[in-house]
Design a protein around this motif. Structure first.
Motif, short mmCIF file in Angstrom:
data_model
loop_
_atom_site.label_atom_id
_atom_site.label_comp_id
_atom_site.label_asym_id
_atom_site.label_seq_id
_atom_site.Cartn_x
_atom_site.Cartn_y
_atom_site.Cartn_z
N MET A 1 -55.89 -18.61 0.80
CA MET A 1 -56.33 -17.68 1.83
C MET A 1 -56.17 -18.35 3.20
SD MET A 1 -59.92 -15.61 1.97
CE MET A 1 -60.88 -17.10 2.02
N GLU A 18 -54.88 -22.70 2.67
CA GLU A 18 -55.29 -23.85 1.88
C GLU A 18 -55.38 -23.49 0.41
OE1 GLU A 18 -58.16 -27.15 3.35
OE2 GLU A 18 -59.38 -25.80 2.15
N GLU A 19 -54.70 -24.28 -0.44
CA GLU A 19 -54.73 -24.04 -1.88
C GLU A 19 -55.16 -25.33 -2.58
OE1 GLU A 19 -51.19 -21.04 -2.89
OE2 GLU A 19 -50.56 -22.73 -1.67
N SER A 20 -55.78 -25.17 -3.76
CA SER A 20 -56.24 -26.37 -4.45
C SER A 20 -55.63 -26.44 -5.85
CB SER A 20 -57.76 -26.35 -4.55
OG SER A 20 -58.16 -25.27 -5.35
N PHE A 21 -55.85 -27.56 -6.51
CA PHE A 21 -55.34 -27.73 -7.87
C PHE A 21 -56.32 -28.57 -8.67
CE2 PHE A 21 -53.89 -32.17 -7.45
CZ PHE A 21 -53.91 -32.29 -6.07
N VAL A 22 -56.33 -28.34 -9.98
CA VAL A 22 -57.22 -29.08 -10.87
C VAL A 22 -56.39 -29.95 -11.80
CG1 VAL A 22 -58.98 -28.86 -12.67
CG2 VAL A 22 -58.94 -27.23 -10.78
N GLN A 26 -50.53 -27.84 -11.93
CA GLN A 26 -50.79 -26.93 -10.80
C GLN A 26 -50.32 -27.56 -9.49
OE1 GLN A 26 -54.98 -26.53 -11.44
NE2 GLN A 26 -54.77 -24.75 -12.78
N LEU A 30 -47.56 -26.10 -6.81
CA LEU A 30 -47.79 -25.96 -5.36
C LEU A 30 -46.72 -26.70 -4.56
CD1 LEU A 30 -51.69 -26.35 -5.10
CD2 LEU A 30 -50.34 -24.26 -4.96
N LYS A 60 -60.51 -30.67 -5.64
CA LYS A 60 -60.84 -30.34 -7.04
C LYS A 60 -60.16 -31.31 -8.01
CE LYS A 60 -61.72 -25.46 -6.42
NZ LYS A 60 -62.57 -24.63 -7.21
N ASP B 12 -62.83 -23.58 -14.11
CA ASP B 12 -63.71 -24.26 -13.15
C ASP B 12 -65.17 -24.20 -13.60
OD1 ASP B 12 -61.35 -24.41 -11.81
OD2 ASP B 12 -62.11 -23.71 -9.88
N MET B 15 -65.70 -26.55 -16.67
CA MET B 15 -65.81 -27.95 -16.28
C MET B 15 -67.18 -28.26 -15.70
SD MET B 15 -62.32 -29.13 -14.51
CE MET B 15 -60.78 -29.07 -15.39
N ARG B 182 -60.55 -21.58 -8.56
CA ARG B 182 -59.15 -21.67 -8.14
C ARG B 182 -58.50 -20.28 -8.20
NH1 ARG B 182 -54.17 -22.80 -10.06
NH2 ARG B 182 -52.92 -23.81 -8.45
N GLU B 185 -59.42 -18.23 -5.00
CA GLU B 185 -59.36 -18.82 -3.66
C GLU B 185 -58.51 -18.03 -2.68
OE1 GLU B 185 -58.36 -22.92 -4.05
OE2 GLU B 185 -56.26 -22.59 -4.42
N ASN B 186 -57.70 -17.10 -3.19
CA ASN B 186 -56.94 -16.27 -2.27
C ASN B 186 -57.61 -14.93 -1.98
OD1 ASN B 186 -54.79 -18.01 -1.65
ND2 ASN B 186 -53.99 -17.68 -3.71
N MET B 187 -58.83 -14.76 -2.49
CA MET B 187 -59.57 -13.52 -2.21
C MET B 187 -60.65 -13.80 -1.18
SD MET B 187 -60.45 -12.23 -6.04
CE MET B 187 -59.34 -12.51 -7.41
N PRO B 188 -60.80 -12.88 -0.24
CA PRO B 188 -61.91 -13.05 0.71
C PRO B 188 -63.21 -12.60 0.06
CG PRO B 188 -60.56 -11.13 1.29
CD PRO B 188 -60.01 -11.66 0.00
#
Lengths: 445, 241
Positions: A1, A18-22, A26, A30, A60, B12, B15, B182, B185-188
């Motif tokens: 987002m 910003e995007e994350s990975f676990v 992943q 990216l 993460k 997530d 974990m 994860r 994360e692209n949703m508001p």
């Protein structure tokens, strides 16, 4: 987002996806996307080093992979913070080999900035203690680097601001401790000359750093408090402390609630603060045994203390001058005092020798100052840059938000070599940051 | 020490729940469709919390494998987190997607929990925690298949709680609202209504120790859903939700 992000100085602020990975796969995914990016940890560098239109958050990716509690060797994913590492290693009698003034940074960020601490003159910077690490290149290839394998990448990654690839795993050695307490000594110095002599007298102390009043003039020019420390042994502890020598400090924290209006910080309030801070130590010398937390991380107690500097944010200015450039230190401090731009947090330290390609530390005096962002600040910092150059000094990229490319060229003799390694492994500037664009470290778009 | 089985340990929330129970001293069994991803979480749990941790392959859709899978582990607490969510419009148009969602979220969960419940009834002790969703509280267009699969799962958990009560088996239904993961994360997401996986784990653990029946995460979702459930159908059917 897409959202606005900034690092610790709150300057500059940019819109970033910003995007994350676990999981590794992943991260792979990216990295393989077309749009350029920079890896980002906990956002505790000060300027624009980990800012870009697209950022990959490592937060993460924070698992511990191995911990040899007999040999003191720790291996983890890059997004774990020093704070989390301490809670695991301290109770088992180990400490970070090097720590900066905050524990809220990731190990990946620590390596990308090649951070130093109060023990630099004895133990060097963090890269000195790194055994090996994994780097995910722009191509997606994962490469293990150490002093013996892929040496060029090892050197260019330590202090390389994330431009060689994404650091994904780090293995490093720890420092043995008998207790989690620090035997500290604080000595007041009436002026800069006395402080410099004290640094020399106490150079065998493992930890040393000084707070300096940069607004004081005349005979008390550069009055300061030198803070020294050693890890305490069990028999140096008080009776209460002895009951649990490896105790973890409690995590009571207070939060700085709001952005202060910018007029709050001015010459007078800074002078008043300095007066109180210097005056709080009644005696010339204080000796006591304290937990590691107040000694290493006094500011971590106040979450969001950067709000003190208001919405416009602040710039931290940290330079190092060679040992023979004492005059330069005097000139710069005088210039700051003349301008009336005193800083609450003015910290002076003597670095030991260090040979590295792109890391900041080198033998000499390093001074770090915070300046709130105001109309004429950037022009003033350009003036300070000239003084730093005149005395063969250089600036710290992790603190930087505004230096010009020529400053980097002049300060870092191996810059061309660094750039050629970045170009080799990150050929199309796929990994890039606002800073690397500004400093011409990556090809412009 | 007792053992907790976490089904869906690569999510997530999975974990975070595994870490929370490990921090409380439970030994942990991590299970996921891709167990090869679980190595770092296993070492992390073992090193941070000094408990035993092991990893297993588990596929909710391979019903025939469930009995042997459970028999080899025999945990004291079984927690299901696994679930699938596709775009509802895609699932509406493609039966294979809808079927996978239903079979993962409902059929697969019933298959493994029937086995766990039989074991706990025989033991006269044990606990089952099912992560359902607020989406199951009332059917609506934007959660057509997902919501109905979770509604079925919620009803199953309520029935199981009733069935096992006399046998000293605790069955807890967890209904999270929005969660920062994860996948989202692209949703508001509205900040005050959204939890972190760690918050979900804390609330799940507290509910477990207090032997709660149904918990919402966060608590006010109970009242949000109460309002939504009470909107008359003639009105509700016209709304865009």
């Amino acid at each position: 987002m897409i959202k606005p992000i900034a690092n610790w100085g709150n300057y500059p602020v940019i819109e970033s996806n910003e995007e994350s990975f676990v999981f590794d796969e992943q991260l792979d995914e990216l990295v393989s996307k077309e749009q350029p990016f920079i890896a980002r940890g906990n956002g505790r560098c000060y300027g624009d080093a980990s800012l870009a239109d697209r950022t990959i958050s490592t937060l993460k990716f924070n698992k511990i992979l191995s911990f040899d509690a007999a040999a003191g060797i720790f291996e983890c994913q890059s997004g774990i913070t020093l704070d989390q590492i301490l809670t695991v290693i301290v109770p088992q009698g180990w400490f970070l080999p090097v720590t900066p003034g905050t524990k809220f940074i990731t190990i990946g960020g620590a390596l990308a900035s090649d951070v130093h601490g109060k023990n630099h003159h004895v133990d060097g910077s963090i890269s000195n203690h790194v055994l090996d690490f994994d780097l995910v290149l722009a191509s997606g290839d994962v490469i293990t680097c150490s002093r013996s394998v892929n040496h060029d990448l090892f050197e260019a990654t330590c202090g390389g601001m994330g431009l060689t690839g994404v650091i994904s795993r780090v293995k490093f050695s720890l420092k043995k401790i008998e207790t989690s307490f620090i035997k500290q000594k604080q000595i007041k110095a009436a002026n800069l000359q006395e402080l410099i002599e004290l640094f020399d007298t106490y150079k065998d102390y493992t930890y040393s750093v000084a707070w300096i009043d940069c607004l004081k003039r005349g005979e008390h020019f550069g009055r300061s408090i030198l803070m020294l420390g050693e890890h305490a042994s069990v028999n140096e502890l008080g009776e209460n402390q002895k009951s649990n020598p490896l105790k973890l400090p409690g995590n009571k924290q207070i939060t700085f609630p709001i952005n202060m209006p910018s007029w709050v910080l001015n010459q007078f309030t800074v002078k008043a603060f300095n007066f109180l801070y210097y005056g709080k130590n009644f005696k010339k010398e204080i000796n006591n045994v304290v937990s590691y937390e107040p000694f290493f991380y006094p500011l971590d107690k106040v979450l969001h203390w950067n709000r003190l500097y208001g919405k416009k944010g602040f710039v931290q200015y940290q330079f190092v001058l060679p040992l023979d450039a004492k005059q330069g230190l005097i000139e710069i401090l005088t210039r700051i005092s003349d301008e009336g731009l005193g800083s609450f947090l003015a910290v002076l330290k003597v670095f030991g020798k260090q040979e590295s390609m792109i890391s900041f530390p080198k033998e000499g005096y390093t001074l770090a100052l915070d300046f709130p962002v105001r109309g004429n600040l950037l022009a003033f910092l350009d003036e300070l840059d000239e003084l730093v150059l005149k005395y063969n000094g250089r600036l710290y990229m992790s603190k930087d938000a505004r230096m010009k490319p020529k400053m980097l060229v002049a300060g870092y003799p191996e810059l061309e070599k660094f750039k050629s390694i970045v170009k080799k492994y990150n050929p199309y500037g796929k990994i890039r940051s606002a800073q690397s664009d500004r400093l011409l470290l990556t090809d412009t778009k | 020490m007792e053992t907790v089985l976490v089904l869906g340990a690569t999510s997530d929330i999975g974990m975070a729940i595994a870490k929370k129970f490990a921090a409380a001293g439970y030994n942990i069994q991590l299970a996921a469709r891709k167990p090869e991803l679980l190595g770092p979480l296993k070492s992390d749990i073992e090193i941070r919390y000094k408990v035993a941790c092991s990893t297993y392959a588990f596929d909710a859709l391979k019903y025939n494998s469930h009995a042997a899978f459970f028999d080899a582990l025999k945990p004291d607490v079984t927690i299901t987190i696994f679930g699938t969510m596709f775009e509802e419009e895609d699932a509406f148009n493609d039966w294979s997607l809808a079927e996978t969602m239903i079979n993962t979220n409902y059929t697969g969960a019933v298959s493994i929990l029937n086995i766990a419940a039989k074991y706990y009834i025989a033991q006269q002790k044990g606990a089952i925690i099912g992560i359902s969703s607020v989406a199951g509280d009332r059917g609506r267009a934007s959660k057509l298949i997902y919501g109905s699969s979770k509604a079925a799962f919620t009803a199953y958990l309520a029935g199981l709680r009733n069935k096992c009560f006399k046998d000293n088996v605790h069955v807890m239904t967890v209904k999270p609202g929005f969660v920062y993961t994860r996948m989202t994360e692209n949703m508001p997401l509205p900040k005050p209504l959204t939890s972190t996986p760690e918050e979900v784990a804390d609330i799940v653990y507290n509910g477990f120790t207090k032997k709660k029946n149904t918990i919402y995460v966060k608590w006010f979702w109970r009242y949000i859903m109460l309002i939504i459930k009470n909107i008359p159908e003639f009105q509700f059917k016209k709304m865009k939700l």
